[in-house]
Motif scaffolding. Structure first.
Motif, mmCIF file in Angstrom:
data_model
loop_
_atom_site.group_PDB
_atom_site.id
_atom_site.type_symbol
_atom_site.label_atom_id
_atom_site.label_comp_id
_atom_site.label_asym_id
_atom_site.label_seq_id
_atom_site.Cartn_x
_atom_site.Cartn_y
_atom_site.Cartn_z
ATOM 1 N N LEU A 314 1.782 -1.238 3.217
ATOM 2 C CA LEU A 314 0.979 -2.166 4.004
ATOM 3 C C LEU A 314 1.781 -3.373 4.484
ATOM 4 N N VAL A 315 2.291 -4.163 3.561
ATOM 5 C CA VAL A 315 2.995 -5.390 3.925
ATOM 6 C C VAL A 315 4.286 -5.084 4.670
ATOM 7 N N GLY A 316 5.041 -4.066 4.218
ATOM 8 C CA GLY A 316 6.303 -3.730 4.865
ATOM 9 C C GLY A 316 6.130 -3.285 6.300
ATOM 10 N N ALA A 317 5.095 -2.482 6.557
ATOM 11 C CA ALA A 317 4.857 -2.022 7.928
ATOM 12 C C ALA A 317 4.504 -3.186 8.840
ATOM 13 N N VAL A 318 3.697 -4.119 8.341
ATOM 14 C CA VAL A 318 3.316 -5.283 9.152
ATOM 15 C C VAL A 318 4.531 -6.167 9.429
ATOM 16 N N ARG A 362 -3.294 14.600 -2.493
ATOM 17 C CA ARG A 362 -4.115 14.038 -3.554
ATOM 18 C C ARG A 362 -3.316 13.652 -4.780
ATOM 19 N N ALA A 363 -2.066 14.073 -4.870
ATOM 20 C CA ALA A 363 -1.290 13.825 -6.088
ATOM 21 C C ALA A 363 -1.080 12.349 -6.338
ATOM 22 N N VAL A 364 -0.926 11.578 -5.298
ATOM 23 C CA VAL A 364 -0.655 10.143 -5.456
ATOM 24 C C VAL A 364 -1.656 9.318 -4.659
ATOM 25 N N ARG A 365 -2.863 9.818 -4.513
ATOM 26 C CA ARG A 365 -3.850 9.094 -3.729
ATOM 27 C C ARG A 365 -4.357 7.900 -4.532
ATOM 28 N N VAL A 366 -4.205 6.714 -3.963
ATOM 29 C CA VAL A 366 -4.671 5.474 -4.574
ATOM 30 C C VAL A 366 -5.564 4.778 -3.560
ATOM 31 N N HIS A 367 -6.651 4.202 -4.030
ATOM 32 C CA HIS A 367 -7.596 3.537 -3.134
ATOM 33 C C HIS A 367 -6.908 2.389 -2.395
ATOM 34 N N PRO A 368 -7.220 2.191 -1.103
ATOM 35 C CA PRO A 368 -6.559 1.108 -0.346
ATOM 36 C C PRO A 368 -6.732 -0.265 -0.984
ATOM 37 N N LEU A 369 -7.906 -0.540 -1.567
ATOM 38 C CA LEU A 369 -8.097 -1.826 -2.234
ATOM 39 C C LEU A 369 -7.137 -1.973 -3.409
ATOM 40 N N ALA A 370 -6.966 -0.883 -4.171
ATOM 41 C CA ALA A 370 -6.016 -0.931 -5.288
ATOM 42 C C ALA A 370 -4.593 -1.148 -4.782
ATOM 43 N N VAL A 371 -4.264 -0.547 -3.638
ATOM 44 C CA VAL A 371 -2.924 -0.733 -3.063
ATOM 45 C C VAL A 371 -2.700 -2.196 -2.684
ATOM 46 N N VAL A 375 0.039 -4.472 -4.592
ATOM 47 C CA VAL A 375 1.187 -5.020 -3.867
ATOM 48 C C VAL A 375 1.198 -6.542 -3.955
ATOM 49 N N ALA A 376 0.024 -7.164 -3.809
ATOM 50 C CA ALA A 376 -0.048 -8.622 -3.903
ATOM 51 C C ALA A 376 0.361 -9.109 -5.295
ATOM 52 N N THR A 377 -0.140 -8.432 -6.326
ATOM 53 C CA THR A 377 0.208 -8.831 -7.694
ATOM 54 C C THR A 377 1.691 -8.626 -7.971
ATOM 55 N N GLY A 378 2.234 -7.482 -7.553
ATOM 56 C CA GLY A 378 3.651 -7.230 -7.755
ATOM 57 C C GLY A 378 4.525 -8.233 -7.020
ATOM 58 N N ALA A 382 7.002 -10.538 -9.192
ATOM 59 C CA ALA A 382 8.434 -10.231 -9.139
ATOM 60 C C ALA A 382 8.986 -10.157 -7.727
ATOM 61 N N GLY A 383 8.329 -10.719 -6.747
ATOM 62 C CA GLY A 383 8.877 -10.760 -5.399
ATOM 63 C C GLY A 383 8.857 -9.407 -4.705
ATOM 64 N N ILE A 384 9.866 -9.183 -3.859
ATOM 65 C CA ILE A 384 9.922 -7.944 -3.078
ATOM 66 C C ILE A 384 10.076 -6.729 -3.992
ATOM 67 N N GLY A 385 10.901 -6.851 -5.024
ATOM 68 C CA GLY A 385 11.066 -5.733 -5.952
ATOM 69 C C GLY A 385 9.762 -5.344 -6.613
ATOM 70 N N GLY A 386 8.968 -6.328 -7.014
ATOM 71 C CA GLY A 386 7.675 -6.012 -7.614
ATOM 72 C C GLY A 386 6.732 -5.341 -6.641
ATOM 73 N N ALA A 387 6.762 -5.759 -5.376
ATOM 74 C CA ALA A 387 5.914 -5.109 -4.371
ATOM 75 C C ALA A 387 6.341 -3.669 -4.119
ATOM 76 N N VAL A 388 7.643 -3.384 -4.225
ATOM 77 C CA VAL A 388 8.123 -2.014 -3.986
ATOM 78 C C VAL A 388 7.692 -1.081 -5.112
ATOM 79 N N VAL A 389 7.815 -1.515 -6.359
ATOM 80 C CA VAL A 389 7.561 -0.621 -7.494
ATOM 81 C C VAL A 389 6.107 -0.651 -7.946
ATOM 82 N N ALA A 390 5.271 -1.526 -7.364
ATOM 83 C CA ALA A 390 3.903 -1.668 -7.860
ATOM 84 C C ALA A 390 3.084 -0.409 -7.617
#
Length: 450
Positions: A314-318, A362-371, A375-378, A382-390
């Protein structure tokens, strides 16, 4: 006549009345303390005893029983939540202290998930494990290094031309604002430019200190790259032994469930990384072709930036799309910027509604709200790294929790089922029932599941 005798008379009358009352009170007290036989002799009427409150006999009730059930449940849940919050806080403090090592290992896991299928194919073709691991790791890091070198080379080659184009674009943008229906005056534009210059001058010390800290950042980056390289190499080569060693740290009662959850977690992580790389590659190619056709400068480096930023959901594409639009605005004008925005939005809509559901599945389907929340919490933690691995962390956790819940239900059903008549009882006194096949499947390495 004097008023003193009257006053003394009233005082004497008052004292007399008080004395009579005291005598009456004394008589009542003596009557209450007289023994029953004497009291019976003095009066023929029976004396009715005054009832007194009954004192409960026996042990007092448990204080916990006196607390309402809802309050007890809230208290039980509250102290457990406090323990969990304290544990998470301590864990986050430890991770922040060794943040570089943690991020290097997590990135190594993601790269291993991307490169592991290549190692598996080479081993199926008869290549020994060592050469297969070395060739795959070296090839993967060479490709990543070439991408970084290409972006740097393109930026350095076009920096002068881009600077001139940006300056001309700023002048064109200024003229357009003066002639636009927004009623922007030349004085307002000059004031905005003056404020920007003052802001830069006021923060000159911070900018200088950031430049001086660049050496430390470079050293940390090189250290992280080395850690990622060696971690990836050992995970590809010796992942099976690392997984078996980790299982020995797990308590014996929970070991079958963890052994079954590990391969599924690794499958989810592999599917996420491969799907994300494929989606990011398609986005970069489509947007890169579009901005190249629109004559936007440095279309190829911008496409590489779009590919890299796509790993932040989300954030990276924007951010990458906004970067392309800004470059188009300051170099080619408003029309080209609007067309670039159309291209970016069109590709992102195709990605969100077609590519991700079809590729990731469906293997990695996560609700958009959870995403969004993840991402915001990560990013906050922990900055950009936290957003990548979250997001991959949440996807893997979701898979593990779901499997462990199913495994627990199956074990409970097996323990509640009556034993068969011809079922032999094990010599070690066990229940004789087998765990689910998935739960105690053979331990797999990164080639099959970490």
């Amino acid at each position: 006549m004097s008023r003193v005798p009257g006053w003394l008379g009233r005082l004497g009358a008052g004292l007399t009345e008080m004395s009579e009352r005291l005598d009456e009170r004394r008589a009542e007290v003596e009557q209450d303390t007289v023994p029953e036989p004497a009291l019976a002799e003095r009066s023929a009427d029976p004396v009715v005893p005054v009832p007194r409150p009954a004192v409960p006999s026996g042990p007092r009730p448990d204080p916990a029983e006196a607390v309402p059930w809802g309050v007890r449940v809230a208290a039980e849940a509250g102290w457990r939540l406090l323990v969990l919050a304290g544990t998470v806080w301590v864990l986050m403090r430890v991770i922040s202290a060794v943040q570089l090592v943690v991020f290097a290992f997590v990135i190594a896991l993601l790269i291993t998930a991307l490169l592991q299928p290549t190692v598996a194919r080479l081993r199926r073709r008869g290549v020994p494990r060592g050469p297969a691991t070395a060739m795959t790791a070296i090839l993967g890091f060479v490709v990543i290094g070439l991408m970084g070198w290409f972006v740097t080379w393109q930026v350095m080659e076009n920096i002068d031309t881009l600077s001139n184009q940006i300056q001309g674009g700023i002048d064109d943008l200024r003229n357009w604002l003066l002639k636009s229906p927004f009623h922007v005056t030349d004085k307002q534009i000059n004031q905005i430019a003056k404020n920007l210059r003052e802001a830069i001058g006021a923060n000159a010390d911070q900018i200088t200190s950031a430049g001086l800290e660049g050496v430390q950042v470079i050293v940390e980056a090189l250290t992280g790259i080395l850690l990622v390289f060696f971690s990836t190499l050992f995970l590809l080569y010796d992942g099976e032994r690392i997984w078996q060693w980790f299982l020995k740290l797990v308590p014996a009662a929970a070991r079958p469930g963890v052994a079954g959850a590990g391969p599924r977690a690794w499958h989810t992580l592999t599917a996420y990384v491969r799907g994300t790389v494929l989606v990011a590659l398609i986005d970069a190619i489509c947007i890169g072709v579009g901005i190249y056709w629109l004559d936007v400068p440095m279309a190829v480096p911008l496409a590489v930036f779009i590919f890299l930023f796509s790993f932040i959901p989300l954030v990276g594409a924007v951010a990458s799309g906004a970067l392309a639009v800004i470059v188009a605005l300051v170099t080619q004008g408003v029309f080209t910027a609007v067309m670039t925005l159309v291209v970016v939005l069109l590709v992102q809509q195709i990605e969100g509604h077609v590519l991700q559901p079809f590729i990731l599945g469906r293997a990695v389907r996560v609700h958009p709200l959870a995403v969004v929340l993840t991402v915001a919490t990560g990013g906050m933690v922990a900055g950009i790294g936290g957003a990548v691995v979250a997001v991959p962390l949440v996807a893997v956790t979701n898979t593990v929790v779901g499997y462990l819940r199913q495994y627990s239900q199956e074990v409970q059903l097996q323990s509640a089922a009556p034993p068969l008549a011809d079922e032999a009882v094990p010599a070690d006194g066990g229940s004789g029932g087998e765990l689910p096949v998935e739960a105690h499947a053979h331990v797999e390495d990164p080639a099959h599941g970490v």
